[in-house]
Design a protein around this motif. Structure first.
Motif, short mmCIF file in Angstrom:
data_model
loop_
_atom_site.label_atom_id
_atom_site.label_comp_id
_atom_site.label_asym_id
_atom_site.label_seq_id
_atom_site.Cartn_x
_atom_site.Cartn_y
_atom_site.Cartn_z
N TYR A 22 -7.42 -3.42 3.68
CA TYR A 22 -7.14 -2.51 3.35
C TYR A 22 -5.12 -2.66 4.17
O TYR A 22 -4.34 -3.04 2.95
CB TYR A 22 -6.99 -0.87 3.81
N ARG A 23 -4.91 -2.86 4.76
CA ARG A 23 -3.94 -2.60 6.20
C ARG A 23 -3.63 -5.18 6.24
O ARG A 23 -2.35 -4.07 6.27
CB ARG A 23 -3.51 -2.69 7.46
N GLU A 30 3.60 -0.63 -0.38
CA GLU A 30 1.88 -0.49 -1.85
C GLU A 30 1.06 0.40 -0.91
O GLU A 30 0.00 1.04 -1.59
CB GLU A 30 1.20 -1.18 -1.72
N ARG A 31 1.12 1.10 0.74
CA ARG A 31 -0.34 1.27 0.65
C ARG A 31 0.32 3.02 1.11
O ARG A 31 1.82 3.40 1.18
CB ARG A 31 -0.37 0.96 2.39
N LYS A 32 -0.67 4.22 1.01
CA LYS A 32 -1.08 5.38 0.98
C LYS A 32 -1.54 5.49 2.35
O LYS A 32 -2.74 4.87 2.54
CB LYS A 32 -0.90 5.81 -0.54
N ASP A 33 -2.21 6.39 2.85
CA ASP A 33 -2.23 7.76 3.17
C ASP A 33 -3.95 7.39 3.83
O ASP A 33 -4.09 8.37 2.01
CB ASP A 33 -2.56 9.11 4.16
N GLY A 172 -2.58 12.35 -2.78
CA GLY A 172 -2.85 11.64 -2.10
C GLY A 172 -2.62 9.64 -2.28
O GLY A 172 -2.74 9.32 -1.80
N TYR A 173 -1.67 9.73 -3.60
CA TYR A 173 -1.46 8.89 -4.21
C TYR A 173 0.54 9.35 -4.35
O TYR A 173 1.28 10.40 -5.02
CB TYR A 173 -1.53 8.64 -5.37
#
Length: 173
Positions: A22-23, A30-33, A172-173
Motif C-alpha cells: 500500500y505504502r 492518495e492514501r488514507k489510514d 475511513g475515506y
C-alpha cells in the motif's frame, strides 16, 4: 480462482505485506489510514488474495447495497503482468454477482506522472468486459474516472452511495 480472506485486524499474517505494498504503490496524497478501513465492519473490507500459498495482492472495498467500489487494488510487483489483476477482479465479481463493481482509474492527461501505467491498466480492464462510465470526480487533488462491471450505475446512484457512507458516520475515506 484465487482464494481470498477478509482482513479484520492488524495482527493478520498478511497485514505487513498489505501495508508495505500500500505504502509503495500509492502516493501519500492518495492514501488514507488503512487501519480505519480494516476496523470498519459496516461498509469497508480489506481483502487479501492468494494463489495457493503465494500471496498476490490486496483490494480495499466499500460496499453499500448494490455497489461494490474498489478504492484500492494492487498486485505484488514481482507478480504483475501475469494476469493476477484480472483474476482478482474476477474473484471480486464472482463474490458479488448481483452488485455493480466500480473501479477508479486516474484520469489520463498529459501531465500525469504514470500515464503509461494507467493507460496499460485501462486497456487490460476494458478488455475484461468493463465499461467506462461518464462519472468523474476529484479527490485529494487527483481526478478519477469510474469503470463499472456487471451493472451500470447513474451519477445519482454514485451520489447516494457516498451519501449513505457519510450519513452513517463512515470516516475511513
Amino acid at each position: 480462482m484465487l482464494k481470498y480472506q477478509f482482513i479484520h485486524s492488524t495482527r493478520h499474517p498478511d497485514y505487513a505485506n498489505i501495508q508495505s505494498l500500500y505504502r509503495h504503490s500509492f502516493p501519500p496524497n492518495e492514501r488514507k489510514d488503512l487501519v480505519k478501513l480494516i476496523d470498519d465492519d459496516r461498509f469497508a473490507k480489506v481483502v487479501s488474495f492468494h494463489d495457493e500459498a503465494q500471496w498476490v495482492g490486496f483490494a480495499s472495498l466499500l460496499i453499500v447495497r448494490s455497489i461494490v467500489h474498489i478504492i484500492y487494488f494492487c498486485v505484488e510487483p514481482k507478480l504483475r503482468d501475469k494476469g493476477y489483476g484480472s483474476r482478482i477482479l474476477q474473484t471480486i465479481q464472482t463474490a458479488h454477482p448481483d452488485q455493480a463493481i466500480l473501479v477508479d482509474i486516474e484520469t489520463i492527461h498529459e501531465h500525469i506522472d504514470n500515464r503509461e501505467q494507467v493507460e496499460g491498466y485501462l486497456k487490460k480492464i476494458m478488455t475484461s468486459g468493463n465499461h467506462l462510465l461518464s462519472l468523474q470526480y476529484t479527490l485529494q487533488n487527483e481526478s478519477y474516472e469510474i469503470l463499472s462491471a456487471q451493472k451500470t450505475i447513474t451519477p445519482d446512484d454514485f451520489q447516494r452511495f457516498w451519501g449513505t457512507l457519510y450519513q452513517n458516520g463512515f470516516e475511513g475515506y
